[in-house]
Design an enzyme around this catalytic site. Structure first.
Site, PDB file in Angstrom:
ATOM      1  N   SER A 220       3.177  -0.454   2.740  1.00 16.48           N
ATOM      2  CA  SER A 220       3.248  -1.768   2.102  1.00 16.48           C
ATOM      3  C   SER A 220       2.933  -1.722   0.616  1.00 16.48           C
ATOM      4  CB  SER A 220       2.297  -2.747   2.790  1.00 16.48           C
ATOM      5  OG  SER A 220       0.959  -2.322   2.649  1.00 16.48           O
TER       6      SER A 220
ATOM      7  N   ASP B  22      -6.419 -10.690  -0.108  1.00 16.26           N
ATOM      8  CA  ASP B  22      -6.938  -9.808   0.942  1.00 16.26           C
ATOM      9  C   ASP B  22      -7.800  -8.686   0.376  1.00 16.26           C
ATOM     10  OD1 ASP B  22      -5.098  -8.036  -0.158  1.00 16.26           O
ATOM     11  OD2 ASP B  22      -3.720  -8.110   1.532  1.00 16.26           O
TER      12      ASP B  22
ATOM     13  N   HIS C 199      -4.088  -5.357  -1.127  1.00 15.08           N
ATOM     14  CA  HIS C 199      -2.755  -5.159  -1.696  1.00 15.08           C
ATOM     15  C   HIS C 199      -2.727  -5.579  -3.167  1.00 15.08           C
ATOM     16  CE1 HIS C 199      -1.918  -5.399   2.670  1.00 15.08           C
ATOM     17  NE2 HIS C 199      -0.994  -4.500   2.372  1.00 15.08           N
TER      18      HIS C 199
END
Length: 250
Positions: free
Chosen positions: A73, A222, A225
């Site tokens: 990701s 979060d 990321h």
């Protein structure tokens, strides 16, 4: 749309377009099926998201030089409104601004582990890139996967690239884990990337999240990321290793 209508639509397309359209649909189906399957095993504490990412496998002709970013990701640009703002997209902007004729392929899949990367490398490497950036392993670490397994999977990916695209230059992106995972594990996890890079004589980025990891202002809510600003710094970290390679390939 009914099946007869589907057939009529295909019959109205130029003959040269149909195979490309079918190939695109096949690749899209594979990515969707893989992402959905991987999402079933995801944990909320992982660096990746269970949300499938769109894997860009751009079609290029035989004369086009490509840089293939193969990762999770972080590479996919999870959480960004536009994946062009992820570091592969920023690298493309840098290349374009300098008039360097390279196409950057974003082959990042959210939720990817080294095992997942190993399972898809055979068809991804058919792009025969000039440069292959390998950015995987974070999810393994956060899952507590045995270090020997992570190392073996990374080596298997590297072996496939060397075998099927021997003229490709490989860059290995190192990863580090937060200390709460366990001191001994995190130290050995960091070292395994160093060992693999040395063993295979690879170009090496010691920590792809350098100056970004753990800094709240450079990450999304979060805390894991990178946000747009974080990806810009990340792109510069990659660029420091990438640019000398591009100059040597001229």
């Amino acid at each position: 749309m009914t099946k007869p209508q589907n057939k009529q639509l295909l019959s109205n397309l130029p003959i040269s377009v149909v195979p490309k359209l079918l190939k695109f649909c096949y690749i899209l189906l594979v990515v969707l099926l893989y992402s959905c399957g991987d999402a079933k095993t995801e944990k909320t504490t992982e660096i990746e998201s269970t949300t499938p990412a769109t894997e860009q496998t751009l079609a290029t002709d035989a004369t086009t030089k490509t840089i293939l970013c193969f990762g999770d990701s972080i590479t996919a640009g999870y959480g960004l409104d536009d994946t062009a703002n992820a570091y592969p997209g920023i690298l493309q902007q840098k290349l374009d601004s300098l008039g360097l004729t390279y196409t950057v392929i974003n082959s990042g899949v959210s939720g990817e582990t080294t095992a997942g990367g190993k399972s898809r490398i055979d068809w991804v490497i058919k792009q025969t890139p000039s440069i292959f950036l390998l950015e995987l392993g974070a999810n393994d670490g956060l899952r507590g996967v045995a270090l020997s397994e992570t190392s073996a999977n990374l080596q298997a990916i590297i072996d496939v690239v060397k075998e099927k695209s021997p003229n490709t230059t490989i860059i290995l992106a190192g990863m580090q884990l937060p200390p709460n995972i366990g001191l001994e594990y995190t130290i050995k996890f960091k070292q395994l990337f160093i060992d693999i890079a040395e063993k295979n004589s690879l170009e090496f980025i010691p920590f792809i999240l350098k100056d970004v990891g753990g800094i709240a202002a450079l990450n999304q809510k979060d805390g894991i990321h990178p946000n747009i600003q974080g990806h810009k710094i990340l792109a510069n970290t990659v660029w420091d290793v990438l640019l000398p390679l591009l100059k040597s390939q001229k």
